[in-house]
Motif scaffolding. Structure first.
Motif, short mmCIF file in Angstrom:
data_model
loop_
_atom_site.label_atom_id
_atom_site.label_comp_id
_atom_site.label_asym_id
_atom_site.label_seq_id
_atom_site.Cartn_x
_atom_site.Cartn_y
_atom_site.Cartn_z
N VAL A 257 0.49 -0.95 -0.02
CA VAL A 257 0.21 0.36 0.25
C VAL A 257 0.92 1.26 -0.28
O VAL A 257 0.96 2.12 -1.15
N LEU A 258 1.81 1.24 0.92
CA LEU A 258 2.85 2.55 1.26
C LEU A 258 3.91 2.44 -0.48
O LEU A 258 3.57 4.15 -0.86
N ALA A 259 3.81 1.38 -1.59
CA ALA A 259 4.75 1.91 -2.08
C ALA A 259 3.69 2.44 -3.52
O ALA A 259 4.15 2.79 -4.17
N GLU A 260 2.35 1.87 -3.26
CA GLU A 260 1.72 2.10 -4.47
C GLU A 260 1.44 4.02 -4.15
O GLU A 260 0.83 4.63 -4.54
N SER A 261 1.09 4.65 -2.81
CA SER A 261 0.89 5.13 -3.08
C SER A 261 1.65 6.39 -3.04
O SER A 261 1.91 7.29 -3.23
N ILE A 262 3.38 5.90 -2.34
CA ILE A 262 4.17 6.81 -2.81
C ILE A 262 3.85 7.10 -4.33
O ILE A 262 4.75 8.18 -5.35
N SER B 164 -5.51 5.05 -4.91
CA SER B 164 -5.91 5.11 -3.21
C SER B 164 -5.48 3.78 -2.47
O SER B 164 -5.82 3.14 -2.79
N PRO B 165 -4.91 3.76 -1.04
CA PRO B 165 -5.11 3.04 -0.56
C PRO B 165 -5.53 1.79 -0.74
O PRO B 165 -5.55 0.44 -0.03
N ARG B 166 -6.87 2.13 -0.47
CA ARG B 166 -8.47 1.50 -0.32
C ARG B 166 -8.32 0.38 -1.25
O ARG B 166 -8.59 -1.17 -1.48
N ASP C 103 -12.51 1.17 -11.33
CA ASP C 103 -10.77 0.79 -10.60
C ASP C 103 -9.79 -0.23 -10.77
O ASP C 103 -8.48 -0.51 -10.80
N MET C 104 -10.48 -1.76 -11.17
CA MET C 104 -10.27 -2.88 -11.58
C MET C 104 -11.20 -3.16 -12.21
O MET C 104 -12.46 -3.20 -12.35
#
Length: 307
Positions: free
Chosen positions: A120-125, A173-175, A211-212
């Protein structure tokens, strides 16, 4: 480029950044020197939301140096050594405040967060640095890959390698990341993210995205975040899109935060989506009990054909 408006999470990250700037400035002034911040403090200074689960004290300020000899001896901060530190990895935030760049920060945090949070963090970055530009997202993703492939051994490198199997550029988004990972842990094939549906546009002319999506089976998932509750324009836009796609043979599963907040809810979401895929001819092994991500083999979208 996404047509979406900034989310509440983005506003919260901006507020975190302002708070971190103020606190770091006070500590720098008290110590009479410039400081390089890492770990969760680096994320805050660069407007990145913190991981949900982290074994560090996220209320503390975390500084970083390349070796023990440069360690800061102060009760005002918690200090960490990052042996791979180079001048090029330091981001100037203000005259006396510096932050470890985000890819190094991600790697530095890897021993302190769960695999899901690392993804999640990598995709947010990637999303934040690219400003929602998909071309830039791909370039930044490959910088993550190159960094891990060329870096020397460090604590957490194995976890970073595992995370790279799942990280996809183009998530907004993280979600949405959490939703995708929930499906994978129940055995569903990996979807394409932020999928532009060919031949479908809004009345405004903007392309319709999901989204997917599993385009080979005409199944999509949409995550309704907080903005859908207060933004009427967003709500009407999404309704127009979903109605039009459903009228043309697509099955659209719509979820919100409550559908991924606990194991039972995630299982129901996965079952609902899995039934739609199976009804369209998709073949996969569904896991009633979610498997750990570490045991999931297929983690990227596949060019599968309908069975």
């Amino acid at each position: 480029m996404s047509h979406r408006k900034p989310s509440i999470a983005t506003a919260e990250a901006s507020q975190l950044r302002q708070n971190a700037l103020s606190r770091c400035g006070q500590v720098s002034k008290a110590m009479g020197r410039g400081l390089l911040f890492g770990m969760t403090t680096s994320l805050e200074l660069q407007g990145i939301s913190l991981p949900k689960h982290c074994d560090l004290d996220t209320n503390a300020l975390h500084t970083t140096a390349s070796c023990q000899n440069l360690r800061i001896q102060s009760k005002l901060v918690k200090h960490h050594v990052w042996k791979m530190l180079k001048p090029a990895y330091q981001v100037k935030i203000s005259r006396h405040i510096f932050a470890l760049d985000l890819i190094n920060t991600w790697a530095q945090l890897s021993p302190h967060v769960q695999l899901t949070d690392l993804i999640v963090l990598a995709e947010s970055i990637i999303r934040t640095q690219a400003h929602d530009d998909i071309t830039q997202m791909n370039l930044i993703y490959h910088r993550f890959v190159s960094f891990i492939e060329t870096s020397p051994r460090f604590t957490g490198k194995c976890a970073c390698r595992q995370a790279l199997r799942f990280i996809l550029p183009g998530v907004y988004s993280p979600r949405e990341t959490e939703s995708r990972l929930a499906l994978l842990t129940h055995g569903l094939p990996c979807p394409e993210v932020n999928f532009i549906v060919p031949g479908f546009r809004f009345a405004s002319g903007a392309p319709m995205t999901l989204d997917m999506a599993w385009p080979q089976w005409h199944v999509g998932v949409e995550y309704d975040g907080d903005q859908h509750r207060y933004d009427k324009q967003q709500w009407h836009s999404d309704r127009e899109k979903r109605d039009k796609l459903r009228a043309n043979g697509w099955s659209i599963v719509v979820i919100s935060a409550g559908d991924i907040d606990d194991a039972d809810a995630r299982a129901r979401f996965a079952l609902q989506t899995g039934r739609q895929l199976a009804s369209r001819g998709a073949a996969f092994n569904f896991f009633i009990i979610a498997k750990p991500l570490e045991r999931i083999r297929s983690a990227k979208p596949i060019d599968a054909q309908p069975v």
